[in-house]
Design a protein around this motif. Structure first.
Motif, PDB file in Angstrom:
ATOM      1  N   SER A 247     -18.847  34.895  58.843  1.00 45.43           N
ATOM      2  CA  SER A 247     -17.914  33.766  58.797  1.00 45.43           C
ATOM      3  C   SER A 247     -17.802  33.162  57.404  1.00 45.43           C
ATOM      4  CB  SER A 247     -18.350  32.679  59.792  1.00 45.43           C
ATOM      5  OG  SER A 247     -19.537  32.021  59.348  1.00 45.43           O
ATOM      6  N   LEU A 248     -18.737  33.514  56.518  1.00 48.51           N
ATOM      7  CA  LEU A 248     -18.657  33.005  55.148  1.00 48.51           C
ATOM      8  C   LEU A 248     -17.470  33.609  54.401  1.00 48.51           C
ATOM      9  CD1 LEU A 248     -22.421  33.124  54.083  1.00 48.51           C
ATOM     10  CD2 LEU A 248     -21.120  31.155  54.911  1.00 48.51           C
TER      11      LEU A 248
ATOM     12  N   LEU B  86     -21.716  32.640  49.534  1.00 48.89           N
ATOM     13  CA  LEU B  86     -23.153  32.673  49.783  1.00 48.89           C
ATOM     14  C   LEU B  86     -23.906  31.879  48.718  1.00 48.89           C
ATOM     15  CD1 LEU B  86     -25.573  33.763  51.384  1.00 48.89           C
ATOM     16  CD2 LEU B  86     -25.549  35.776  49.892  1.00 48.89           C
ATOM     17  N   ILE B  87     -23.517  32.064  47.456  1.00 49.03           N
ATOM     18  CA  ILE B  87     -24.146  31.307  46.367  1.00 49.03           C
ATOM     19  C   ILE B  87     -23.889  29.818  46.544  1.00 49.03           C
ATOM     20  CG2 ILE B  87     -24.097  30.896  43.882  1.00 49.03           C
ATOM     21  CD1 ILE B  87     -23.424  33.883  43.531  1.00 49.03           C
ATOM     22  N   SER B  88     -22.644  29.485  46.917  1.00 47.61           N
ATOM     23  CA  SER B  88     -22.297  28.076  47.161  1.00 47.61           C
ATOM     24  C   SER B  88     -23.145  27.500  48.291  1.00 47.61           C
ATOM     25  CB  SER B  88     -20.814  27.972  47.502  1.00 47.61           C
ATOM     26  OG  SER B  88     -20.477  26.652  47.871  1.00 47.61           O
ATOM     27  N   LEU B  89     -23.361  28.303  49.328  1.00 46.26           N
ATOM     28  CA  LEU B  89     -24.176  27.866  50.466  1.00 46.26           C
ATOM     29  C   LEU B  89     -25.613  27.590  50.036  1.00 46.26           C
ATOM     30  CD1 LEU B  89     -24.364  27.515  53.612  1.00 46.26           C
ATOM     31  CD2 LEU B  89     -25.076  29.914  53.675  1.00 46.26           C
ATOM     32  N   LEU B  90     -26.179  28.478  49.228  1.00 47.90           N
ATOM     33  CA  LEU B  90     -27.563  28.332  48.786  1.00 47.90           C
ATOM     34  C   LEU B  90     -27.735  27.175  47.800  1.00 47.90           C
ATOM     35  CD1 LEU B  90     -28.493  32.102  48.325  1.00 47.90           C
ATOM     36  CD2 LEU B  90     -29.069  30.602  50.247  1.00 47.90           C
ATOM     37  N   LEU B  91     -26.658  26.800  47.112  1.00 40.64           N
ATOM     38  CA  LEU B  91     -26.723  25.696  46.157  1.00 40.64           C
ATOM     39  C   LEU B  91     -26.604  24.325  46.826  1.00 40.64           C
ATOM     40  CD1 LEU B  91     -24.563  27.029  43.171  1.00 40.64           C
ATOM     41  CD2 LEU B  91     -27.044  26.694  43.226  1.00 40.64           C
ATOM     42  N   ARG B  92     -26.167  24.301  48.073  1.00 41.61           N
ATOM     43  CA  ARG B  92     -25.944  23.020  48.749  1.00 41.61           C
ATOM     44  C   ARG B  92     -27.192  22.138  48.821  1.00 41.61           C
ATOM     45  NH1 ARG B  92     -21.958  25.018  53.713  1.00 41.61           N
ATOM     46  NH2 ARG B  92     -20.118  25.380  52.381  1.00 41.61           N
ATOM     47  N   PRO B  93     -28.353  22.669  49.224  1.00 41.90           N
ATOM     48  CA  PRO B  93     -29.532  21.791  49.258  1.00 41.90           C
ATOM     49  C   PRO B  93     -29.925  21.278  47.878  1.00 41.90           C
ATOM     50  CG  PRO B  93     -30.161  24.077  49.662  1.00 41.90           C
ATOM     51  CD  PRO B  93     -28.666  24.018  49.740  1.00 41.90           C
ATOM     52  N   ILE B  94     -29.682  22.090  46.838  1.00 39.78           N
ATOM     53  CA  ILE B  94     -30.010  21.655  45.474  1.00 39.78           C
ATOM     54  C   ILE B  94     -29.126  20.491  45.064  1.00 39.78           C
ATOM     55  CG2 ILE B  94     -30.118  22.372  43.060  1.00 39.78           C
ATOM     56  CD1 ILE B  94     -30.672  25.212  44.032  1.00 39.78           C
TER      57      ILE B  94
END
Length: 265
Positions: free
Chosen positions: A151-152, A170-178
């Motif tokens: 779905s990404l 995917l990179i944007s998703l992983l950067l969200r918590p940061i």
């Protein structure tokens, strides 16, 4: 002037006070200032919640009940229903908990002599990690692990462009918590440093007058009045920022939850 000459050293001392130093020296080395005020904020939040539940009625009575009712309606209507949609009710407890936890921590930290639990990157990182795990779990529950991964990528885009976009998402998703952690930490930390700096300037200019009342000391203390006025304005702004940052964090998490439940872009 002597006050300005002393200012750099005092600023350095101020910044060092915002480090995670123990509350009781070496007696309880694991209990830092931020940990201590985080615990205090959590206790205050629990007291507020229990007090509200005890006074809960069909028609709110009193300022406290009306304020809490307004805040809860704001979260459920503007933050949950409008952003998440039909499934908002199952996410409301989490979002309300995040919002009130950050808000109480931020407001406690505004009180002179106290520290915000959200003023350290370890706390904001923990909050961001919890939010990240939550909306990832929502996406997996909604679509399954493989379905959520798929779905990404946007629908209707041909290969190999869809793979490139999937990697970007995917990179944007992983950067969200940061980004969640850094945004909250930087705003709270910077705001308290600015407030502390102006409070120092008020003290430095007024200190000679407090030691000895003379015409020259009175004249030298006049900038302290101006700095005190600026400090009051900054203090009001910091209270506003404390509320806004709790709202921004919770709204972004709501947006991420909505995106996790969506079928695709």
């Amino acid at each position: 002037m002597e006050a300005f000459d002393r200012l750099p050293d005092e600023i350095n001392h101020l910044v060092s006070e915002f480090s995670s130093i123990p509350v009781f020296g070496t007696l309880m080395a694991g209990l830092t200032q931020y940990t201590f005020w985080l615990v205090v904020s959590s206790i205050v939040l629990l007291i507020v919640v229990f007090a509200y539940v005890r006074r809960l009625s069909l028609v709110p009575h009193g300022i406290f009940s009306n304020v809490m009712e307004t805040a809860i309606n704001f979260i459920s209507n503007d933050m949950c229903q409008q952003i998440i949609g039909p499934t908002w009710k199952k996410h409301f407890p989490f979002l309300a908990s995040v919002f009130f936890f950050i808000l109480v921590n931020n407001l406690i930290g505004v009180i002179p002599g106290m520290k915000p639990g959200s003023g350290t990157i370890s706390t904001t990182a923990a909050l961001a990690l919890v939010a990240f795990i939550y909306f990832i779990a929502v996406g997996i529950k909604q679509h399954g692990a493989i379905g959520y991964a798929k779905s990404l990528a946007p629908k209707g885009v041909s290969f190999p462009l869809n793979v490139l976009i999937w990697l970007i998402e995917l990179i944007s998703l992983l950067l969200r918590p940061i980004t969640l952690a850094v945004r909250l930490f930087c705003n709270m930390f910077a705001g308290h440093i600015v407030m502390g700096s102006f409070a120092l300037m008020v003290t430095l200019f007024a200190e000679p007058l407090l030691q000895e009342v003379t015409a020259s000391n009175i004249l030298g203390a006049l900038p302290a009045v101006a700095f005190a006025g600026i400090l009051l304005v900054i203090y009001a702004i910091e209270i506003f920022v404390a509320c806004v940052q709790a709202y921004v964090f919770a709204v972004l998490v709501a947006v991420y939850i909505q995106g996790a439940e969506a079928e695709g872009h």
